[in-house]
Design a protein around this motif. Sequence first.
Motif, PDB file in Angstrom:
ATOM      1  N   PRO A 113      12.318  -8.262  -8.129  1.00 52.76           N
ATOM      2  CA  PRO A 113      11.252  -9.584  -7.198  1.00 52.76           C
ATOM      3  C   PRO A 113      10.276  -9.105  -6.412  1.00 52.76           C
ATOM      4  O   PRO A 113      11.265  -7.535  -6.168  1.00 52.76           O
ATOM      5  N   ALA A 114       9.823  -9.401  -6.447  1.00 55.98           N
ATOM      6  CA  ALA A 114       8.446  -8.586  -4.860  1.00 55.98           C
ATOM      7  C   ALA A 114       7.725  -9.597  -4.191  1.00 55.98           C
ATOM      8  O   ALA A 114       7.322 -10.541  -5.298  1.00 55.98           O
ATOM      9  N   ARG A 115       7.804  -9.787  -3.091  1.00 58.74           N
ATOM     10  CA  ARG A 115       7.518 -10.365  -2.351  1.00 58.74           C
ATOM     11  C   ARG A 115       5.542 -10.414  -1.647  1.00 58.74           C
ATOM     12  O   ARG A 115       5.889  -9.432  -1.493  1.00 58.74           O
ATOM     13  N   VAL A 116       4.831 -11.044  -1.861  1.00 59.85           N
ATOM     14  CA  VAL A 116       4.306 -10.941  -1.901  1.00 59.85           C
ATOM     15  C   VAL A 116       3.708 -10.749  -0.458  1.00 59.85           C
ATOM     16  O   VAL A 116       4.163 -11.519   0.335  1.00 59.85           O
ATOM     17  N   GLU A 117       2.937  -9.943   0.147  1.00 60.51           N
ATOM     18  CA  GLU A 117       2.937  -9.799   2.163  1.00 60.51           C
ATOM     19  C   GLU A 117       1.429  -9.968   2.602  1.00 60.51           C
ATOM     20  O   GLU A 117       1.666 -10.425   3.398  1.00 60.51           O
ATOM     21  N   ARG A 118       0.294  -8.990   1.712  1.00 63.26           N
ATOM     22  CA  ARG A 118      -0.533  -9.835   1.782  1.00 63.26           C
ATOM     23  C   ARG A 118      -1.831  -9.579   0.530  1.00 63.26           C
ATOM     24  O   ARG A 118      -1.625  -8.876  -0.265  1.00 63.26           O
ATOM     25  N   THR A 167     -13.992  -6.719  -3.670  1.00 65.40           N
ATOM     26  CA  THR A 167     -14.961  -7.624  -3.972  1.00 65.40           C
ATOM     27  C   THR A 167     -14.949  -8.773  -4.554  1.00 65.40           C
ATOM     28  O   THR A 167     -13.828  -9.587  -4.142  1.00 65.40           O
ATOM     29  N   GLN A 168     -15.766  -9.513  -5.216  1.00 67.05           N
ATOM     30  CA  GLN A 168     -16.225 -11.081  -5.655  1.00 67.05           C
ATOM     31  C   GLN A 168     -15.393 -11.496  -6.469  1.00 67.05           C
ATOM     32  O   GLN A 168     -14.419 -12.337  -6.308  1.00 67.05           O
ATOM     33  N   ASP A 169     -14.548  -9.952  -7.327  1.00 70.49           N
ATOM     34  CA  ASP A 169     -13.720 -10.288  -8.254  1.00 70.49           C
ATOM     35  C   ASP A 169     -12.242  -9.435  -8.154  1.00 70.49           C
ATOM     36  O   ASP A 169     -11.464  -9.809  -9.667  1.00 70.49           O
ATOM     37  N   THR A 170     -12.301  -9.464  -7.805  1.00 68.77           N
ATOM     38  CA  THR A 170     -11.065  -8.571  -7.040  1.00 68.77           C
ATOM     39  C   THR A 170     -10.022  -8.207  -6.077  1.00 68.77           C
ATOM     40  O   THR A 170     -10.844  -8.165  -4.837  1.00 68.77           O
ATOM     41  N   LYS A 171      -9.227  -8.609  -6.083  1.00 65.20           N
ATOM     42  CA  LYS A 171      -8.496  -8.641  -4.932  1.00 65.20           C
ATOM     43  C   LYS A 171      -7.328  -7.619  -5.151  1.00 65.20           C
ATOM     44  O   LYS A 171      -6.494  -7.016  -6.349  1.00 65.20           O
ATOM     45  N   THR A 172      -6.863  -6.577  -3.970  1.00 68.92           N
ATOM     46  CA  THR A 172      -5.359  -6.164  -3.278  1.00 68.92           C
ATOM     47  C   THR A 172      -4.277  -7.087  -3.886  1.00 68.92           C
ATOM     48  O   THR A 172      -4.242  -8.007  -2.273  1.00 68.92           O
ATOM     49  N   PHE A 173      -3.562  -6.999  -4.127  1.00 73.70           N
ATOM     50  CA  PHE A 173      -1.500  -7.810  -3.621  1.00 73.70           C
ATOM     51  C   PHE A 173      -1.091  -6.518  -3.127  1.00 73.70           C
ATOM     52  O   PHE A 173      -0.432  -5.576  -3.899  1.00 73.70           O
ATOM     53  N   GLU A 174      -0.498  -6.500  -2.056  1.00 69.92           N
ATOM     54  CA  GLU A 174       0.401  -5.498  -1.825  1.00 69.92           C
ATOM     55  C   GLU A 174       1.330  -6.502  -1.498  1.00 69.92           C
ATOM     56  O   GLU A 174       1.653  -7.549  -1.310  1.00 69.92           O
ATOM     57  N   LEU A 175       2.957  -5.814  -1.355  1.00 72.11           N
ATOM     58  CA  LEU A 175       4.338  -6.270  -2.357  1.00 72.11           C
ATOM     59  C   LEU A 175       5.232  -5.247  -1.737  1.00 72.11           C
ATOM     60  O   LEU A 175       5.172  -4.593  -1.792  1.00 72.11           O
ATOM     61  N   ARG A 176       6.249  -5.734  -1.514  1.00 70.94           N
ATOM     62  CA  ARG A 176       6.995  -5.465  -1.483  1.00 70.94           C
ATOM     63  C   ARG A 176       8.315  -6.127  -2.207  1.00 70.94           C
ATOM     64  O   ARG A 176       8.977  -7.161  -2.029  1.00 70.94           O
ATOM     65  N   PRO A 177       8.616  -4.992  -3.038  1.00 70.76           N
ATOM     66  CA  PRO A 177       9.857  -5.264  -3.896  1.00 70.76           C
ATOM     67  C   PRO A 177      10.944  -4.971  -3.365  1.00 70.76           C
ATOM     68  O   PRO A 177      11.463  -4.057  -2.048  1.00 70.76           O
ATOM     69  N   ALA A 178      12.623  -5.258  -4.165  1.00 67.15           N
ATOM     70  CA  ALA A 178      13.557  -5.458  -3.730  1.00 67.15           C
ATOM     71  C   ALA A 178      13.728  -3.820  -3.760  1.00 67.15           C
ATOM     72  O   ALA A 178      13.304  -3.097  -4.550  1.00 67.15           O
ATOM     73  N   ASN A 179      14.953  -3.532  -2.525  1.00 66.34           N
ATOM     74  CA  ASN A 179      14.932  -2.028  -2.183  1.00 66.34           C
ATOM     75  C   ASN A 179      15.710  -2.012  -4.203  1.00 66.34           C
ATOM     76  O   ASN A 179      15.597  -0.643  -3.476  1.00 66.34           O
ATOM     77  N   ARG A 180      16.522  -2.231  -4.958  1.00 68.83           N
ATOM     78  CA  ARG A 180      16.908  -1.568  -6.122  1.00 68.83           C
ATOM     79  C   ARG A 180      15.764  -0.987  -7.290  1.00 68.83           C
ATOM     80  O   ARG A 180      16.630   0.056  -7.853  1.00 68.83           O
TER      81      ARG A 180
END
Length: 368
Positions: A45-50, A55-68
């Motif tokens: 599992p990975a939690r979405v941080e930000r 661009t108009q059609d592109t996003k960056t998803f910053e994720l925090r995966p579980a430590n494992r």
Amino acid sequence: MLAKITQSKTLHWLGRQLLNREDPRAFFDPLTTAINPMWVQQYTPARVERITAETQDTKTFELRPANRWGGFKAGQHLNVNVEINGTRRTRTFSLSSSPALWESQGLITLTIKRLPGGLVTNWLHDDLKAGDVIGLTEAFGDFLIPEEKKPVLFIAGGSGITPILSQLDTMALEHYPGPVTLLYYVRTQSDVIGEEKLSALRSRYPAFSLNIITTHEGSAPRYLKGEDLDSIPGLTGCEIFLCGPKGLMDLATEQLCQRGINEDELHSTFFAPPAPAKLATNDIGGEVTFSTSNLTVDSKGDANLLEIAEAAGLSPQHGCRMGICHQCSCTKTSGTVVNRLTGQVSGPGSESVQLCISIPQGPVALEA
């Protein structure tokens, strides 16, 4: 006494459920998810941080995966697992951050372009929000920075820049001696993905040369030209990486081969399915035995082993469904299969095959 009897029955029922399941995690995960979705075991599992708009059609998803989670190398990709309308969907995306971000802060980024009509990319853009939890597989892929410190040329188009962003950031942090050149083709200047990061890299990484070429801002389309390649000093001595639309990659490969670059020396990655090979339709299909599941089904035509398994009610592990990620690999114990992409026929004995691109040619037995 009643409480003890009820407890005993509950434990007996749980035991029966576990014995009837090949993977106990499939039973416990729905229970643990209700308490904490980061406790899921079937995937990381990975939690979405930000979430940041590129661009108009592109996003960056910053994720925090579980430590494992096992980490990654620059240029690799992973499978994302999300639930949409009650059905779990899996898609393959490149990591756009450097491994150093994961190692120092436990964070990664995926930079994802919305695809017109795309089920998963549209859901990610429209419905995923900070605080939500999605699933990840371990990273995979061999689109990697060369160990030998040779000059490097990157040729990217559109969202094909994403694994290259990870590589460039890593090369700058590790002081890769270069020279390192990026030819980046985008429709317009507003379509540049990672513009802020690329500008910062150009400022702090002297070995890095950036050339952004817009293809649709003039009176006529302007695609890759021979002069773009001829401007690269020592082109034939470069390690060359290609990532982008198939049209750009085909054109770049053709132009590079004309300049003495062997096609086998090019590194490339993309997630559009390659054109399938032409197969003799009267020579494919057959009885497929899934030995672990004790199930035998008959197939006709060019259905691949993954489609055959799913039609029979099985749920084998899979990812990209186009022969890239190898998540659906399993052991064929007997029989022959045809590779849907290359037309190559396997041997008759035991070997690992990818379910999503393997078509039975006569009777086939699988450990599935």
